[in-house]
Design an enzyme around this catalytic site. Structure first.
Site, PDB file in Angstrom:
ATOM      1  N   LEU A   1       0.857  -1.176   0.000  1.00  0.00           N
ATOM      2  CA  LEU A   1       0.000   0.000   0.000  1.00  0.00           C
ATOM      3  C   LEU A   1       0.895   1.228   0.000  1.00  0.00           C
ATOM      4  CD1 LEU A   1      -2.745  -0.844   2.686  1.00  0.00           C
ATOM      5  CD2 LEU A   1      -2.792  -1.279   0.228  1.00  0.00           C
ATOM      6  N   ASP A   2       0.447   2.291  -0.652  1.00  0.00           N
ATOM      7  CA  ASP A   2       1.179   3.552  -0.600  1.00  0.00           C
ATOM      8  C   ASP A   2       1.287   4.015   0.852  1.00  0.00           C
ATOM      9  OD1 ASP A   2       1.324   3.574  -3.347  1.00  0.00           O
ATOM     10  OD2 ASP A   2      -0.447   4.848  -3.594  1.00  0.00           O
ATOM     11  N   ARG A   3       2.286   4.831   1.122  1.00  0.00           N
ATOM     12  CA  ARG A   3       2.513   5.313   2.486  1.00  0.00           C
ATOM     13  C   ARG A   3       1.231   5.874   3.119  1.00  0.00           C
ATOM     14  NH1 ARG A   3       6.928   8.148   5.379  1.00  0.00           N
ATOM     15  NH2 ARG A   3       8.226   8.111   3.495  1.00  0.00           N
TER      16      ARG A   3
END
Length: 301
Positions: A138-140
């Protein structure tokens, strides 16, 4: 001198050359390949090939002594103190956690804070021959469900299920405007590594997102997104491409005043009915509760 060992279940089904690189990262690849060609690496006392698939219990002989230099062993998992992860499910096969927004999935520098760094610390992991790993990222600033494989076998099975699209991934988002009731977005996506931004491009990778409107308010809609493919920034780029960027996602045209981060949450994963999976997750759906910054949209979700 050399080293003899038996292949563990974590390396069952893996290629010989990749296992050797995992167990002896300090040995250059060229040296490994030369040793295999010369027959210095032997499997069940026989000469073998780099692409040989290994089986649990096979007897491996190599011309090197140590699995890792002593200093590397010490650095294999630095046990720092982190807050405990939000566990949704855990057994010996997989650890399913609810990642908070703002936390990287993998560290961006050696020893840096990340979901996997915290997982290794919480597990007090000390083995050098295998380390738990996430099977999706997942993106940050995206919150929600992340799968951590706790064995080599689990990593191979779950990664294959992700690639073959057998694990259903559902996201919830808050987007700009009045979203249509339902639809599909099948625009190909291309990532620019310099800007770390994804654009719709005919030369990009195939990407498919299915969406449905869950509710709406003044100038916004809540949406359920099924990421059939798992391309980088797929949900963000696809929603922006149809004129409904995710609130807070300034990179893709979202309103930065409406939220401090893109309001995107990996809501759930649904597993197939596969015999290789543990009984408790076979055919099960595991969901992550909403993060605090999306609770205000709870009724519309």
């Amino acid at each position: 001198m050399g080293k003899d060992l038996y292949i563990s279940s974590d390396h069952d089904g893996r290629r010989l050359d990749r296992v050797l690189r995992t167990l002896w990262p300090q040995v250059p690849l060229g040296v490994i390949m030369k040793a295999i060609r010369k027959g210095e690496v032997r499997l069940d006392a026989k000469k073998t090939a780099p692409d040989t698939r290994l089986s649990e219990g096979q007897y491996l002989q190599v011309p090197w002594d140590d699995e890792l230099p002593r200093d590397a062993q010490k650095k294999a998992c630095p046990h720092q103190t982190f807050p405990p992860l939000d566990t949704l499910y855990r057994d010996d096969f997989v650890w399913i956690v609810n990642k908070p927004a703002g936390l990287l999935t993998q560290p961006d520098e050696k020893g840096g804070d990340s979901l996997i760094t915290r997982a290794l610390s919480e597990l007090k992991w000390s083995r050098a021959d295998f380390r738990p790993a996430t099977v999706q990222r997942l993106d940050r600033n995206t919150s929600g469900v992340v799968l951590i494989a706790l064995s080599g076998k689990a990593q191979r099975i779950l990664s294959e299920m992700i690639r073959s699209r057998e694990i259903k991934k559902i996201y919830w988002a808050v987007v700009a405007g009045e979203l249509p009731e339902k639809g599909e977005i099948d625009f190909p996506l291309l990532k620019d590594p310099e800007t770390n931004k994804v654009t719709v491009d005919a030369g990009g990778q195939e990407a498919l997102t299915r969406y449905g409107r869950l509710g709406s308010g003044r100038g916004w809609s809540t949406a359920e997104l099924e990421l059939v493919t798992g391309r980088p920034h797929q949900a963000r780029a696809h929603m922006a491409a149809i004129g409904h960027p995710i609130l807070g996602d300034t990179k893709y045209g979202g309103d930065g005043k409406a939220a401090k981060r893109p309001l995107l949450h990996a809501r759930s994963v649904e597993f197939p009915e596969r015999a290789e999976l543990p009984d408790k997750i076979r055919g099960a759906k595991i969901a992550a509760p909403l993060p605090r910054d999306m609770e205000g949209y709870k009724n519309a979700l």
